[in-house]
Design a protein around this motif. Sequence first.
Motif, PDB file in Angstrom:
ATOM      1  N   THR A 128       0.949  -1.191  -0.024  1.00  0.00           N
ATOM      2  CA  THR A 128       0.163   0.150   0.044  1.00  0.00           C
ATOM      3  C   THR A 128       0.825   1.392   0.103  1.00  0.00           C
ATOM      4  OG1 THR A 128      -1.936   1.033   1.083  1.00  0.00           O
ATOM      5  CG2 THR A 128      -0.063   0.072   2.409  1.00  0.00           C
ATOM      6  N   LEU A 129       0.254   2.316  -0.447  1.00  0.00           N
ATOM      7  CA  LEU A 129       1.224   3.576  -0.586  1.00  0.00           C
ATOM      8  C   LEU A 129       0.860   4.677   0.702  1.00  0.00           C
ATOM      9  CD1 LEU A 129       2.885   5.579  -2.345  1.00  0.00           C
ATOM     10  CD2 LEU A 129       0.631   6.337  -3.197  1.00  0.00           C
ATOM     11  N   LEU A 130       1.942   4.758   1.172  1.00  0.00           N
ATOM     12  CA  LEU A 130       1.839   5.856   2.228  1.00  0.00           C
ATOM     13  C   LEU A 130       2.489   7.149   1.761  1.00  0.00           C
ATOM     14  CD1 LEU A 130       1.556   6.709   5.279  1.00  0.00           C
ATOM     15  CD2 LEU A 130       4.061   5.784   5.601  1.00  0.00           C
ATOM     16  N   GLN A 131       1.787   8.367   1.865  1.00  0.00           N
ATOM     17  CA  GLN A 131       2.075   9.634   1.871  1.00  0.00           C
ATOM     18  C   GLN A 131       2.172  10.665   2.914  1.00  0.00           C
ATOM     19  OE1 GLN A 131       0.965  10.922  -2.621  1.00  0.00           O
ATOM     20  NE2 GLN A 131      -0.950   9.573  -1.650  1.00  0.00           N
ATOM     21  N   GLY A 164      -5.939   1.902   0.453  1.00  0.00           N
ATOM     22  CA  GLY A 164      -6.637   0.639   1.071  1.00  0.00           C
ATOM     23  C   GLY A 164      -5.706  -0.556   0.970  1.00  0.00           C
ATOM     24  N   VAL A 165      -5.729  -1.594   1.964  1.00  0.00           N
ATOM     25  CA  VAL A 165      -5.052  -2.678   1.956  1.00  0.00           C
ATOM     26  C   VAL A 165      -5.449  -3.685   2.992  1.00  0.00           C
ATOM     27  CG1 VAL A 165      -3.611  -1.854   3.809  1.00  0.00           C
ATOM     28  CG2 VAL A 165      -2.469  -3.583   2.354  1.00  0.00           C
ATOM     29  N   HIS A 191      -9.730  -5.435   6.261  1.00  0.00           N
ATOM     30  CA  HIS A 191      -9.606  -4.661   5.077  1.00  0.00           C
ATOM     31  C   HIS A 191      -9.683  -3.141   5.687  1.00  0.00           C
ATOM     32  CE1 HIS A 191      -9.226  -3.493   0.968  1.00  0.00           C
ATOM     33  NE2 HIS A 191     -10.127  -2.518   1.308  1.00  0.00           N
ATOM     34  N   MET A 192      -8.345  -2.382   5.391  1.00  0.00           N
ATOM     35  CA  MET A 192      -8.466  -1.013   5.506  1.00  0.00           C
ATOM     36  C   MET A 192      -9.105  -0.396   4.227  1.00  0.00           C
ATOM     37  SD  MET A 192      -5.313   1.361   6.513  1.00  0.00           S
ATOM     38  CE  MET A 192      -4.468   1.465   4.983  1.00  0.00           C
ATOM     39  N   GLY A 197     -14.282  -5.503   8.921  1.00  0.00           N
ATOM     40  CA  GLY A 197     -14.100  -7.049   9.161  1.00  0.00           C
ATOM     41  C   GLY A 197     -12.801  -7.499  10.036  1.00  0.00           C
ATOM     42  N   LEU A 198     -12.265  -6.594  11.117  1.00  0.00           N
ATOM     43  CA  LEU A 198     -11.089  -6.553  11.580  1.00  0.00           C
ATOM     44  C   LEU A 198     -11.289  -7.754  12.750  1.00  0.00           C
ATOM     45  CD1 LEU A 198      -8.258  -5.921  12.380  1.00  0.00           C
ATOM     46  CD2 LEU A 198      -9.206  -4.166  13.935  1.00  0.00           C
TER      47      LEU A 198
END
Length: 540
Positions: free
Chosen positions: A385-388, A410-411, A432-433, A457-458
């Motif tokens: 996933t991309l973090l900015q 999302g990931v 799912h994030m 759904g954690l």
Amino acid sequence: MLNKKFIIISGTILLVILALGTFLLFEYANPWIEEKLAKQLDSLKNSSLNLTYKDLDVNILSGHASLDSVSITSVEGKNHYTFSFGQLSISGLGVVSYLLNNQIKVGSIKLSSPHLVFTRVLDADSLNRQETSAPPDLPDLVIKSFETDNGTFIIRNKKGDSSNQLVSGKFELDVENIEADSATSHEFKYVDIGELGFRLSDINITFPDSLYLTTIKKVNFNLNNRSIEIDSTTIKSRHEKYKLSHVVNHEIDWLDLYNPTIKISGISIDQLLNNGAYYTEKITIEGFNALVFRDKRLPFPQKPDTELLHQFIAKLKPKIAIDTIQLKRGNIEYQEFVKQGVGPGKVTFEELYASFYNFTNVDSIQKKSKYTAYMDARSNVMGKTLLQASFTFPLTDNHQQYTVSGSMKGVELEAFNPMLEDVAFVKIQQGHMNDLDFSFKYNQEESNGTMKFAYEGLKINTLDKESNQSKGLGENIKSFIANTFVVKTNNVKDGNFRVGSIQFKRDKKKSIFNYWWKSLLTGFRSSTGIKAPEETIDMN
């Protein structure tokens, strides 16, 4: 017939005059010029350059001269320089200009196997000593080209009778169109230079504690482009991965770092040579790869408080101004072995790009940027996933707060298990994030902000610290209760969306990365309801 005799007689007289002139030149002029040059060189003995030599040989007919066993020693406060070489060879020596105008014109100068030693003396007297020697009384000098080959250098610290070598390597130098004299000012302190190329190679850097070794394959400096290119830099711990902490008896970072290319462009040579200031437009670090490991089973070290950026900048003595520092295509893997763990957990940042703006301690430049530095960064986390993120950094102690804001795409949350299982003893079974947004401010004491962590759904499960496997029935019931009644299974952006609170009191002994991470961790806990485990990711 008379004409032929006249020609023969005239030619004979001319040859005699030339022969006599050559004899007189060698007998009187050559020694006179040699003596005059020697006097000018001897005048440098008591200057800041302190030049000594063994033999001077001049041949004015061939325009060749040589200087043997040369040593130049300069003392400027705490800095001592020694530059020695076996022979200095000069060709194209202009005798006429020297006789008529007292100007030394040289076609080329070559140094064979020079050796440079730079010593920084750490004794109290030397540290407080100011430069008192007068500038060198340089002759009117013009050199078309100057070059060295097979040069070596050493940089070291000296305290009392002991010294330790910090840097060593090889160097080559090519300079064209050098002009010097003591009567006028020059672009580069004592001289004007047309072109300059400076190359270092096989550089070894040993840190004072001898725990790490840095090597650099090549460094190229180009005067016309005002740039430096650094090729193949490595930083490695001298001890094995699990041994380093036991050598120092406390936590410490084990490093294996490699960077293929660093380019420094837009260097102000004038500021460097005349004011000892480091001004540059851009530093580009490309292809950075780092593996960092920390064994947290050992005690945390006794150390001073970690400085925030404005505190660090305030202590810098030389003036520094870097417009932009860029990191491109970086890859970092951080591993951590916690107490009662069965192995190291890890988190990875791939394709890391970062740009830092306005790194400076120069007040006039700080004022233009409202006394603030900035950084933007982005990376793929765990390859999933991309973090900015964006950062602001106050450059002075004006009670302005630091800020951090960012987002993550999302990931599937199971992607973070390689760190959570071995460090927090928690396993995400599923979840799912959808997206993540965060923003907080911090100062020397604490951080405060908010996190919007949208997920669905954690489900989590606790792990046995001895085996790193899911616990028995009783413990699984606890996990079921935690998932059902404590941990919020879904946090979607509807009427029941829970905004996390970021609030963390800083541990001043630990790094800025620890401060950022622990701040974000409070936001995750507040958003999900997960309580703080006994061990958490520390990232010192």
